[in-house]
Design a protein around this motif. Structure first.
Motif, PDB file in Angstrom:
ATOM      1  N   GLU A  28       2.780  83.398  18.026  1.00  0.00           N
ATOM      2  CA  GLU A  28       1.181  84.274  17.631  1.00  0.00           C
ATOM      3  C   GLU A  28       1.401  84.855  19.141  1.00  0.00           C
ATOM      4  O   GLU A  28       1.248  84.261  20.120  1.00  0.00           O
ATOM      5  CB  GLU A  28       0.309  82.991  17.739  1.00  0.00           C
ATOM      6  CG  GLU A  28      -1.268  83.546  17.940  1.00  0.00           C
ATOM      7  CD  GLU A  28      -1.838  83.839  16.344  1.00  0.00           C
ATOM      8  OE1 GLU A  28      -2.667  83.946  16.226  1.00  0.00           O
ATOM      9  OE2 GLU A  28      -0.901  84.105  15.436  1.00  0.00           O
ATOM     10  N   PHE A  29       0.654  86.436  19.091  1.00  0.00           N
ATOM     11  CA  PHE A  29       0.156  87.077  20.460  1.00  0.00           C
ATOM     12  C   PHE A  29      -1.125  86.822  20.341  1.00  0.00           C
ATOM     13  O   PHE A  29      -2.196  87.314  19.814  1.00  0.00           O
ATOM     14  CB  PHE A  29       0.699  88.093  20.260  1.00  0.00           C
ATOM     15  CG  PHE A  29       0.187  89.009  21.901  1.00  0.00           C
ATOM     16  CD1 PHE A  29       0.562  89.058  22.912  1.00  0.00           C
ATOM     17  CD2 PHE A  29      -0.991  89.838  21.326  1.00  0.00           C
ATOM     18  CE1 PHE A  29       0.174  89.849  23.707  1.00  0.00           C
ATOM     19  CE2 PHE A  29      -1.394  90.451  21.802  1.00  0.00           C
ATOM     20  CZ  PHE A  29      -0.968  90.995  23.712  1.00  0.00           C
ATOM     21  N   PHE A  30      -1.517  86.626  21.372  1.00  0.00           N
ATOM     22  CA  PHE A  30      -2.870  87.040  21.855  1.00  0.00           C
ATOM     23  C   PHE A  30      -3.155  87.560  23.185  1.00  0.00           C
ATOM     24  O   PHE A  30      -2.477  86.966  23.927  1.00  0.00           O
ATOM     25  CB  PHE A  30      -3.625  85.768  21.928  1.00  0.00           C
ATOM     26  CG  PHE A  30      -3.645  84.111  22.086  1.00  0.00           C
ATOM     27  CD1 PHE A  30      -4.062  83.748  23.469  1.00  0.00           C
ATOM     28  CD2 PHE A  30      -2.248  83.327  21.797  1.00  0.00           C
ATOM     29  CE1 PHE A  30      -3.446  83.228  23.808  1.00  0.00           C
ATOM     30  CE2 PHE A  30      -1.648  82.493  22.510  1.00  0.00           C
ATOM     31  CZ  PHE A  30      -2.749  81.872  23.617  1.00  0.00           C
ATOM     32  N   GLU A  31      -4.475  87.756  23.691  1.00  0.00           N
ATOM     33  CA  GLU A  31      -5.055  88.468  24.947  1.00  0.00           C
ATOM     34  C   GLU A  31      -6.296  87.227  25.873  1.00  0.00           C
ATOM     35  O   GLU A  31      -7.038  86.909  24.414  1.00  0.00           O
ATOM     36  CB  GLU A  31      -4.940  89.362  24.992  1.00  0.00           C
ATOM     37  CG  GLU A  31      -3.798  90.500  24.722  1.00  0.00           C
ATOM     38  CD  GLU A  31      -4.205  92.155  25.049  1.00  0.00           C
ATOM     39  OE1 GLU A  31      -5.570  92.228  25.047  1.00  0.00           O
ATOM     40  OE2 GLU A  31      -3.303  92.361  25.600  1.00  0.00           O
ATOM     41  N   MET A  32      -5.443  86.660  26.875  1.00  0.00           N
ATOM     42  CA  MET A  32      -7.302  85.925  27.015  1.00  0.00           C
ATOM     43  C   MET A  32      -7.211  85.522  28.673  1.00  0.00           C
ATOM     44  O   MET A  32      -6.492  85.791  29.458  1.00  0.00           O
ATOM     45  CB  MET A  32      -6.562  84.029  26.986  1.00  0.00           C
ATOM     46  CG  MET A  32      -7.367  83.203  26.950  1.00  0.00           C
ATOM     47  SD  MET A  32      -7.182  82.002  26.277  1.00  0.00           S
ATOM     48  CE  MET A  32      -5.680  81.241  27.456  1.00  0.00           C
ATOM     49  N   SER A  36      -1.441  88.102  28.563  1.00  0.00           N
ATOM     50  CA  SER A  36      -0.826  88.177  27.915  1.00  0.00           C
ATOM     51  C   SER A  36      -0.144  87.058  27.494  1.00  0.00           C
ATOM     52  O   SER A  36       0.558  86.315  28.147  1.00  0.00           O
ATOM     53  CB  SER A  36      -0.069  89.344  27.546  1.00  0.00           C
ATOM     54  OG  SER A  36      -1.129  90.677  27.879  1.00  0.00           O
ATOM     55  N   TYR A  37      -0.195  86.059  25.910  1.00  0.00           N
ATOM     56  CA  TYR A  37       0.611  84.973  26.055  1.00  0.00           C
ATOM     57  C   TYR A  37       1.128  85.471  24.521  1.00  0.00           C
ATOM     58  O   TYR A  37       0.531  86.235  23.361  1.00  0.00           O
ATOM     59  CB  TYR A  37      -0.169  83.790  25.865  1.00  0.00           C
ATOM     60  CG  TYR A  37      -1.022  83.224  26.369  1.00  0.00           C
ATOM     61  CD1 TYR A  37      -0.395  82.651  27.918  1.00  0.00           C
ATOM     62  CD2 TYR A  37      -2.160  84.248  27.383  1.00  0.00           C
ATOM     63  CE1 TYR A  37      -1.270  82.674  29.006  1.00  0.00           C
ATOM     64  CE2 TYR A  37      -2.695  83.756  28.019  1.00  0.00           C
ATOM     65  CZ  TYR A  37      -2.419  83.194  29.021  1.00  0.00           C
ATOM     66  OH  TYR A  37      -2.743  82.818  30.288  1.00  0.00           O
ATOM     67  N   LEU A  38       2.324  84.606  24.170  1.00  0.00           N
ATOM     68  CA  LEU A  38       3.290  84.087  22.399  1.00  0.00           C
ATOM     69  C   LEU A  38       3.140  82.801  22.894  1.00  0.00           C
ATOM     70  O   LEU A  38       3.126  82.395  23.882  1.00  0.00           O
ATOM     71  CB  LEU A  38       3.838  84.990  23.222  1.00  0.00           C
ATOM     72  CG  LEU A  38       4.346  86.507  22.761  1.00  0.00           C
ATOM     73  CD1 LEU A  38       5.980  86.997  22.821  1.00  0.00           C
ATOM     74  CD2 LEU A  38       4.193  86.748  21.020  1.00  0.00           C
ATOM     75  N   ALA A  39       3.030  82.087  21.877  1.00  0.00           N
ATOM     76  CA  ALA A  39       2.743  80.776  21.424  1.00  0.00           C
ATOM     77  C   ALA A  39       3.785  81.146  20.589  1.00  0.00           C
ATOM     78  O   ALA A  39       3.652  81.801  19.392  1.00  0.00           O
ATOM     79  CB  ALA A  39       2.075  80.573  20.959  1.00  0.00           C
ATOM     80  N   ARG A  57       3.576  83.360  29.130  1.00  0.00           N
ATOM     81  CA  ARG A  57       2.385  83.889  29.666  1.00  0.00           C
ATOM     82  C   ARG A  57       3.419  85.161  30.725  1.00  0.00           C
ATOM     83  O   ARG A  57       4.386  85.060  30.593  1.00  0.00           O
ATOM     84  CB  ARG A  57       1.861  83.450  30.939  1.00  0.00           C
ATOM     85  CG  ARG A  57       0.641  84.403  31.176  1.00  0.00           C
ATOM     86  CD  ARG A  57      -0.521  83.821  32.465  1.00  0.00           C
ATOM     87  NE  ARG A  57       0.593  82.633  33.075  1.00  0.00           N
ATOM     88  CZ  ARG A  57       0.135  81.944  33.538  1.00  0.00           C
ATOM     89  NH1 ARG A  57      -1.101  81.522  32.962  1.00  0.00           N
ATOM     90  NH2 ARG A  57       0.716  81.496  34.592  1.00  0.00           N
ATOM     91  N   TRP A  58       2.913  86.394  30.371  1.00  0.00           N
ATOM     92  CA  TRP A  58       3.782  87.934  30.771  1.00  0.00           C
ATOM     93  C   TRP A  58       3.738  88.106  31.876  1.00  0.00           C
ATOM     94  O   TRP A  58       2.264  87.457  31.976  1.00  0.00           O
ATOM     95  CB  TRP A  58       2.881  88.839  29.839  1.00  0.00           C
ATOM     96  CG  TRP A  58       3.849  90.162  30.435  1.00  0.00           C
ATOM     97  CD1 TRP A  58       3.405  91.037  31.345  1.00  0.00           C
ATOM     98  CD2 TRP A  58       5.167  90.361  30.153  1.00  0.00           C
ATOM     99  NE1 TRP A  58       3.870  92.173  31.237  1.00  0.00           N
ATOM    100  CE2 TRP A  58       5.257  91.815  30.361  1.00  0.00           C
ATOM    101  CE3 TRP A  58       6.433  90.161  29.060  1.00  0.00           C
ATOM    102  CZ2 TRP A  58       5.978  92.892  30.514  1.00  0.00           C
ATOM    103  CZ3 TRP A  58       7.015  91.247  28.725  1.00  0.00           C
ATOM    104  CH2 TRP A  58       7.205  92.016  29.515  1.00  0.00           C
TER     105      TRP A  58
END
Length: 208
Positions: A28-32, A36-39, A57-58
């Motif tokens: 699951e990619f998201f930005e917060m 930028s993150y991947l779980a 985290r990128w």
């Protein structure tokens, strides 16, 4: 598992990074907050279904692990925001030996990490789907197996301002996935049933 990067010059994908995973089932990619993150969900490690899933985290050059979250045969992550705050919901599938009665968890970002916000009893959970209708926020949970049968209710939850509360149960048959979408002003929720025909449900203004 492997992350590939688009090579514009060669119009190909090339390996950026290899990441150790354990029966990985979902990214699951998201930005917060500008990051930028991947779980990733890890289902099991050497037969142990009680294993950490990992948040990355990128850094500008690679994805680095920043949080290890205990999960139980995790199948799916779903990221969403409520009132500007980030949430991650994990669908915990089973604890091994087809023991499907396990809790799934909704985590809330506290500024430095995801912390448990709510625990929900689930039955072979495979998927969470977040959506909003007319200003209300919902999570649809796909349940796969009751422990004795694929005929088991999947559940729609609505945010009440402090927690997600169940508002509709739908009999499904080994539900592997929910997909919410709209077309021509109508709202739909599709269930991918493993054990029988799949079904598309339509919102009637009150429920599906």
């Amino acid at each position: 598992s492997v992350i590939y990067q688009w090579n514009g010059a060669g119009s190909t994908l090339t390996v950026l990074q290899s990441i150790p995973t354990h029966g990985a089932y979902d990214w699951e990619f998201f930005e917060m907050d500008g990051d930028s993150y991947l779980a990733v969900t890890n289902v099991r490690n050497n037969g142990n279904y009680n294993t950490d899933s990992v948040l990355y985290r990128w850094t500008g050059a690679a994805f680095a692990p920043v949080q290890f979250i205990p999960t139980v045969g995790a199948f799916d992550w779903e990221y969403f925001t409520l009132d500007g705050t980030g949430y991650l919901a994990v669908a915990n599938h089973d604890s091994g030996g087809n023991f499907y009665t396990v809790n799934s968890v909704i985590y809330r970002w506290n500024g430095t990490a995801f912390a448990t916000a709510q625990t929900i009893a689930t039955f072979g959970a495979t998927d969470w789907e977040y959506f909003s209708i007319d200003g209300s926020s919902y999570l649809a949970l796909a349940n796969f197996n009751s422990g004795s049968s694929n005929d088991v209710d999947s559940v729609i939850y609505q945010w009440d301002g402090t927690a997600f509360v169940p508002v509709q149960s739908i009999l499904t048959h080994g539900n592997f996935d929910w997909n919410w979408f709209s077309a021509d002003g109508y709202r739909f929720l599709a269930a991918a049933n493993f054990a029988t025909d799949s079904v598309v449900y339509q919102w009637n203004g009150c429920h599906f």
